[in-house]
Motif scaffolding. Structure first.
Motif, PDB file in Angstrom:
ATOM      1  N   GLY A  89       0.829  -1.204  -0.062  1.00  4.04           N
ATOM      2  CA  GLY A  89      -0.008  -0.013  -0.134  1.00  4.04           C
ATOM      3  C   GLY A  89       0.767   1.269  -0.001  1.00  4.04           C
ATOM      4  O   GLY A  89       1.910   1.264  -0.222  1.00  4.04           O
ATOM      5  N   HIS A  90       0.323   2.640   0.410  1.00  4.38           N
ATOM      6  CA  HIS A  90       0.864   3.580   0.419  1.00  4.38           C
ATOM      7  C   HIS A  90       1.001   4.183   1.414  1.00  4.38           C
ATOM      8  O   HIS A  90       1.562   5.489   1.811  1.00  4.38           O
ATOM      9  N   THR A  91       1.099   3.570   2.674  1.00  5.40           N
ATOM     10  CA  THR A  91       0.929   3.940   3.988  1.00  5.40           C
ATOM     11  C   THR A  91       2.232   4.493   4.302  1.00  5.40           C
ATOM     12  O   THR A  91       2.530   5.462   4.854  1.00  5.40           O
ATOM     13  N   TRP A  92       3.161   3.642   3.808  1.00 10.25           N
ATOM     14  CA  TRP A  92       4.666   4.054   4.283  1.00 10.25           C
ATOM     15  C   TRP A  92       5.183   5.198   3.223  1.00 10.25           C
ATOM     16  O   TRP A  92       6.345   5.654   3.346  1.00 10.25           O
ATOM     17  N   HIS A  93       4.476   5.750   2.420  1.00 10.29           N
ATOM     18  CA  HIS A  93       4.698   7.094   1.775  1.00 10.29           C
ATOM     19  C   HIS A  93       4.475   8.347   2.446  1.00 10.29           C
ATOM     20  O   HIS A  93       4.483   9.201   1.755  1.00 10.29           O
ATOM     21  N   HIS A  94       3.970   8.118   3.450  1.00 14.46           N
ATOM     22  CA  HIS A  94       3.479   9.296   4.500  1.00 14.46           C
ATOM     23  C   HIS A  94       4.279   9.289   5.746  1.00 14.46           C
ATOM     24  O   HIS A  94       4.657   8.476   6.264  1.00 14.46           O
ATOM     25  N   PRO A  95       4.661  10.986   6.190  1.00 14.30           N
ATOM     26  CA  PRO A  95       5.353  10.846   7.395  1.00 14.30           C
ATOM     27  C   PRO A  95       4.163  10.497   8.647  1.00 14.30           C
ATOM     28  O   PRO A  95       3.097  10.474   8.627  1.00 14.30           O
ATOM     29  N   ASP A  96       4.928  10.141   9.475  1.00 14.47           N
ATOM     30  CA  ASP A  96       4.225   9.781  11.055  1.00 14.47           C
ATOM     31  C   ASP A  96       3.187  10.841  11.204  1.00 14.47           C
ATOM     32  O   ASP A  96       2.178  10.196  11.538  1.00 14.47           O
ATOM     33  N   GLN A  97       3.405  11.950  11.217  1.00 17.54           N
ATOM     34  CA  GLN A  97       2.600  13.023  11.658  1.00 17.54           C
ATOM     35  C   GLN A  97       1.171  12.952  10.898  1.00 17.54           C
ATOM     36  O   GLN A  97       0.420  13.359  11.442  1.00 17.54           O
ATOM     37  N   VAL A  98       1.576  12.684   9.532  1.00 15.54           N
ATOM     38  CA  VAL A  98       0.225  12.698   8.726  1.00 15.54           C
ATOM     39  C   VAL A  98      -0.600  11.434   8.947  1.00 15.54           C
ATOM     40  O   VAL A  98      -1.875  11.607   9.283  1.00 15.54           O
ATOM     41  N   LEU A  99       0.047  10.347   8.967  1.00 19.56           N
ATOM     42  CA  LEU A  99      -0.629   8.999   9.466  1.00 19.56           C
ATOM     43  C   LEU A  99      -1.223   9.322  10.983  1.00 19.56           C
ATOM     44  O   LEU A  99      -2.403   8.854  10.830  1.00 19.56           O
ATOM     45  N   VAL A 100      -0.589   9.942  11.862  1.00 17.04           N
ATOM     46  CA  VAL A 100      -1.262  10.318  13.121  1.00 17.04           C
ATOM     47  C   VAL A 100      -2.607  10.943  12.899  1.00 17.04           C
ATOM     48  O   VAL A 100      -3.666  10.625  13.699  1.00 17.04           O
ATOM     49  N   ASP A 101      -2.435  12.246  12.189  1.00 17.64           N
ATOM     50  CA  ASP A 101      -3.676  13.028  12.081  1.00 17.64           C
ATOM     51  C   ASP A 101      -4.613  12.233  11.152  1.00 17.64           C
ATOM     52  O   ASP A 101      -5.942  12.465  11.686  1.00 17.64           O
ATOM     53  N   ILE A 102      -4.411  11.543  10.291  1.00 14.30           N
ATOM     54  CA  ILE A 102      -5.495  10.563   9.681  1.00 14.30           C
ATOM     55  C   ILE A 102      -6.265   9.647  10.580  1.00 14.30           C
ATOM     56  O   ILE A 102      -7.341   9.508  10.531  1.00 14.30           O
ATOM     57  N   ILE A 103      -5.477   9.033  11.398  1.00  6.51           N
ATOM     58  CA  ILE A 103      -6.162   8.091  12.537  1.00  6.51           C
ATOM     59  C   ILE A 103      -6.918   8.730  13.179  1.00  6.51           C
ATOM     60  O   ILE A 103      -8.119   8.697  13.711  1.00  6.51           O
ATOM     61  N   ARG A 104      -6.487   9.902  13.702  1.00  7.64           N
ATOM     62  CA  ARG A 104      -7.065  10.834  14.599  1.00  7.64           C
ATOM     63  C   ARG A 104      -8.328  11.560  14.410  1.00  7.64           C
ATOM     64  O   ARG A 104      -9.412  11.577  14.787  1.00  7.64           O
ATOM     65  N   ASN A 105      -8.267  12.165  13.030  1.00  5.71           N
ATOM     66  CA  ASN A 105      -9.320  12.954  12.539  1.00  5.71           C
ATOM     67  C   ASN A 105      -9.850  12.585  11.288  1.00  5.71           C
ATOM     68  O   ASN A 105     -10.984  13.010  10.726  1.00  5.71           O
ATOM     69  N   GLY A 106      -9.499  11.264  10.947  1.00  2.00           N
ATOM     70  CA  GLY A 106      -9.939  10.633   9.623  1.00  2.00           C
ATOM     71  C   GLY A 106      -9.517  11.535   8.572  1.00  2.00           C
ATOM     72  O   GLY A 106      -8.605  12.452   8.442  1.00  2.00           O
ATOM     73  N   LEU A 107      -9.880  11.266   7.347  1.00  3.48           N
ATOM     74  CA  LEU A 107      -9.239  11.978   6.289  1.00  3.48           C
ATOM     75  C   LEU A 107     -10.160  13.350   6.049  1.00  3.48           C
ATOM     76  O   LEU A 107     -11.340  13.310   5.571  1.00  3.48           O
ATOM     77  N   LEU A 108      -9.357  14.267   6.168  1.00  4.81           N
ATOM     78  CA  LEU A 108      -9.990  15.684   5.929  1.00  4.81           C
ATOM     79  C   LEU A 108      -9.972  16.322   4.552  1.00  4.81           C
ATOM     80  O   LEU A 108      -8.593  16.773   4.355  1.00  4.81           O
ATOM     81  N   PRO A 109     -10.783  16.504   3.818  1.00  2.00           N
ATOM     82  CA  PRO A 109     -10.534  17.337   2.612  1.00  2.00           C
ATOM     83  C   PRO A 109      -9.911  18.569   2.761  1.00  2.00           C
ATOM     84  O   PRO A 109      -9.985  19.493   3.861  1.00  2.00           O
ATOM     85  N   GLY A 110      -8.796  18.823   2.048  1.00  2.00           N
ATOM     86  CA  GLY A 110      -7.784  20.126   2.071  1.00  2.00           C
ATOM     87  C   GLY A 110      -6.965  19.965   3.081  1.00  2.00           C
ATOM     88  O   GLY A 110      -5.919  20.773   3.189  1.00  2.00           O
TER      89      GLY A 110
END
Length: 164
Positions: A89-110
């Motif tokens: 997948g592409h999870t490893w293409h993202h920095p930890d901070q972005v991954l944490v934010d996605i888990i915490r807040n869901g995928l937020l447009p913009g």
């Protein structure tokens, strides 16, 4: 001579307080979105992450981190299936901070998704603690080969430099 001892004692005390402050700052738990690179190590952390993943993530992302079938193809509702978290997948293409934010807040447009993007990824901020999120990411990352880990670590460190 007594004044000299007092000065030395005051200086030693000030140094001790300064050292204590530095240690507290360095080791105080940071919010996950400000955390340094999340190491996929430590048996306790990985075991916690595996359990948390199984209870909260596996129903969509797969028990073996494999994601949903045809995860790159949009469904009839226009949304994408859950991607894999293994190296395919592409999870490893993202920095930890972005991954944490996605888990915490869901995928937020913009923010963590393109403007107008709609996703089935829920926000877990009311379900998982920052420690839980770090544990899940450590567990996910423990399945990646060294090359992917190194690339993802470099992205995380670059993100940190750009966003300090």
């Amino acid at each position: 001579m007594a004044a000299s001892k007092k000065v030395k004692a005051l200086l030693a005390g000030a140094c001790g307080i300064g050292l204590l402050g530095a240690l507290v700052f360095a080791y105080w738990p940071q919010p996950a979105n400000q955390a340094r690179y999340i190491e996929p190590s430590g048996q306790t952390l990985l075991a916690q992450g595996k359990t948390i993943y199984a209870n909260n993530c596996a129903s969509c992302h797969g028990a073996q981190l494999q994601g949903q079938a045809n995860w790159r193809l949009r469904l009839a509702n226009g949304r994408l299936p859950a991607p894999p978290h293994d190296v395919s997948g592409h999870t490893w293409h993202h920095p930890d901070q972005v991954l944490v934010d996605i888990i915490r807040n869901g995928l937020l447009p913009g923010v963590t998704a393109p403007p107008g993007y709609v996703s089935d990824m829920p926000a877990y901020k009311d379900v998982l603690s920052d420690h839980d999120i770090v544990a899940v990411l450590a567990y996910i990352k423990s399945s990646w080969p060294r090359q992917a880990l190194d690339a993802q670590k470099q992205m995380t460190e670059q993100w940190q430099k750009q966003n300090q």
